[in-house]
Design a protein around this motif. Structure first.
Motif, short mmCIF file in Angstrom:
data_model
loop_
_atom_site.label_atom_id
_atom_site.label_comp_id
_atom_site.label_asym_id
_atom_site.label_seq_id
_atom_site.Cartn_x
_atom_site.Cartn_y
_atom_site.Cartn_z
N ASP A 1 2.87 -29.75 -26.31
CA ASP A 1 3.79 -28.64 -26.54
C ASP A 1 3.03 -27.35 -26.86
OD1 ASP A 1 6.38 -27.41 -26.98
OD2 ASP A 1 5.83 -27.40 -29.11
N LEU A 2 1.97 -27.45 -27.68
CA LEU A 2 1.15 -26.27 -28.01
C LEU A 2 0.46 -25.73 -26.76
CD1 LEU A 2 -0.53 -27.17 -31.43
CD2 LEU A 2 1.39 -25.63 -31.02
N ARG A 3 -0.05 -26.63 -25.91
CA ARG A 3 -0.69 -26.20 -24.66
C ARG A 3 0.32 -25.50 -23.75
NH1 ARG A 3 -3.70 -30.79 -25.01
NH2 ARG A 3 -2.34 -31.96 -23.63
N TYR A 4 1.51 -26.07 -23.65
CA TYR A 4 2.56 -25.49 -22.82
C TYR A 4 2.92 -24.09 -23.32
CZ TYR A 4 7.11 -24.70 -20.68
OH TYR A 4 8.15 -24.15 -19.99
N ARG A 5 3.06 -23.93 -24.65
CA ARG A 5 3.38 -22.62 -25.22
C ARG A 5 2.25 -21.62 -24.97
NH1 ARG A 5 4.33 -23.86 -31.19
NH2 ARG A 5 4.08 -21.63 -31.41
N ALA A 6 1.01 -22.07 -25.04
CA ALA A 6 -0.14 -21.17 -24.83
C ALA A 6 -0.25 -20.73 -23.38
CB ALA A 6 -1.43 -21.86 -25.27
N ASN A 7 0.19 -21.58 -22.44
CA ASN A 7 0.06 -21.27 -21.01
C ASN A 7 0.77 -19.99 -20.61
OD1 ASN A 7 -1.63 -23.31 -20.29
ND2 ASN A 7 0.00 -24.71 -19.65
N LYS A 8 1.81 -19.59 -21.35
CA LYS A 8 2.53 -18.38 -20.96
C LYS A 8 1.71 -17.11 -21.21
CE LYS A 8 5.36 -17.60 -25.11
NZ LYS A 8 6.71 -17.45 -25.60
N TYR A 9 0.56 -17.24 -21.90
CA TYR A 9 -0.33 -16.09 -22.14
C TYR A 9 -1.55 -16.11 -21.23
CZ TYR A 9 2.57 -15.73 -26.28
OH TYR A 9 3.64 -15.62 -27.13
N ILE A 10 -1.55 -16.99 -20.23
CA ILE A 10 -2.71 -17.13 -19.34
C ILE A 10 -2.37 -16.59 -17.96
CG2 ILE A 10 -4.25 -18.78 -18.18
CD1 ILE A 10 -3.96 -20.60 -20.62
N ASP A 11 -3.33 -15.81 -17.41
CA ASP A 11 -3.22 -15.29 -16.05
C ASP A 11 -4.41 -15.85 -15.28
OD1 ASP A 11 -3.18 -13.91 -13.68
OD2 ASP A 11 -3.43 -11.93 -14.56
N LYS A 12 -4.13 -16.75 -14.33
CA LYS A 12 -5.21 -17.40 -13.57
C LYS A 12 -6.03 -16.39 -12.76
CE LYS A 12 -4.10 -21.90 -14.24
NZ LYS A 12 -4.35 -22.10 -15.64
N ASP A 13 -5.42 -15.26 -12.41
CA ASP A 13 -6.10 -14.24 -11.60
C ASP A 13 -6.57 -13.05 -12.44
OD1 ASP A 13 -5.52 -15.69 -9.23
OD2 ASP A 13 -3.48 -14.89 -9.29
N TYR A 14 -6.79 -13.28 -13.74
CA TYR A 14 -7.14 -12.18 -14.63
C TYR A 14 -8.43 -11.50 -14.18
CZ TYR A 14 -8.82 -9.57 -18.59
OH TYR A 14 -9.29 -8.57 -19.37
N GLN A 15 -8.42 -10.16 -14.19
CA GLN A 15 -9.61 -9.35 -13.89
C GLN A 15 -10.05 -8.64 -15.17
OE1 GLN A 15 -11.18 -9.15 -10.72
NE2 GLN A 15 -9.82 -10.91 -10.43
N PHE A 16 -11.26 -8.90 -15.61
CA PHE A 16 -11.77 -8.35 -16.87
C PHE A 16 -11.82 -6.83 -16.81
CE2 PHE A 16 -15.09 -7.26 -19.94
CZ PHE A 16 -14.74 -8.05 -21.02
N ASP A 17 -11.17 -6.17 -17.79
CA ASP A 17 -11.13 -4.70 -17.78
C ASP A 17 -11.48 -4.09 -19.14
OD1 ASP A 17 -8.90 -5.29 -19.30
OD2 ASP A 17 -7.54 -3.99 -18.19
N TRP A 18 -11.95 -4.91 -20.07
CA TRP A 18 -12.25 -4.40 -21.42
C TRP A 18 -13.50 -3.54 -21.42
CZ3 TRP A 18 -9.72 -5.18 -26.11
CH2 TRP A 18 -8.63 -6.06 -26.07
#
Length: 194
Positions: free
Chosen positions: A5-22
């Motif tokens: 359940d914790l993993r499922y909740r955390a997945n909504k904050y993940i973008d598989k195609d994230y491009q680092f911009d910091w």
């Protein structure tokens, strides 16, 4: 089931195609204790990785870790943010990051690099002096951490390798410099053989 359940909740904050911009400046401007999760998501989008850690003690809040990582880098170029829930809002509790230290060029040809002796790398040597004498390193990174007290600590690590064909050995040294706010400069605080 609980962990799933914790993993499922955390997945909504993940973008598989994230491009680092910091950028380093963006990291330094983070306001620990007041910046909310929504504000970070608005500014930087979803993260490369997210993880909930449930507080097992009743009086401790649940934590959410977001990691923003640049693809194809050796652990460099990431930002890790830890949020804790306060009044039903996730607020930044602490932050850490590493970025490439771009004032030194990383190279694979170690033969033209010479490792300084203890005599010219005395404790307290300024980073700018080392970079001037040895502008190419085999590995570099700039690490930053922000605490709940609002303290920002910064350090730079450089590694130099020198191949000696006569002995058939690679000599390697790692230098760590800590930032001094008053001097606005990094000073050598650790020198170790790798």
């Amino acid at each position: 089931q609980f962990e799933a359940d914790l993993r499922y909740r955390a997945n909504k904050y993940i973008d598989k195609d994230y491009q680092f911009d910091w950028t380093e400046d963006q990291f330094k401007e983070l306001k620990v204790g007041t910046l909310t999760l929504d504000e970070v998501l608005d500014a930087h989008g979803k993260a490369t990785d997210a993880e909930y850690s449930d507080a097992y003690e009743e009086d401790k809040p649940d934590l959410l870790d977001l990691t923003y990582r640049k693809e194809n880098t050796d652990g460099n170029n990431y930002v890790r943010l830890t949020f804790e829930i306060k009044d039903d809002v996730y607020v930044l509790k602490s932050a850490s990051a590493t970025f490439d230290y771009d004032k030194v060029k990383e190279v694979d040809d170690y033969e033209k690099l010479s490792v300084g002796t203890q005599a010219d790398l005395l404790k307290g040597t300024r980073l700018s002096e080392v970079v001037e004498k040895h502008p190419e390193a085999s590995f570099t990174y700039h690490e930053m951490t922000q605490t709940e007290q609002g303290d920002l600590t910064q350090s730079v690590s450089l590694s130099y390798r020198d191949y000696n064909p006569e002995s058939g050995k690679v000599d390697a040294v790692r230098l760590t410099f800590d930032y001094d706010k008053r001097e606005n400069e990094y000073f050598l605080t650790d020198k170790s053989d790798e």
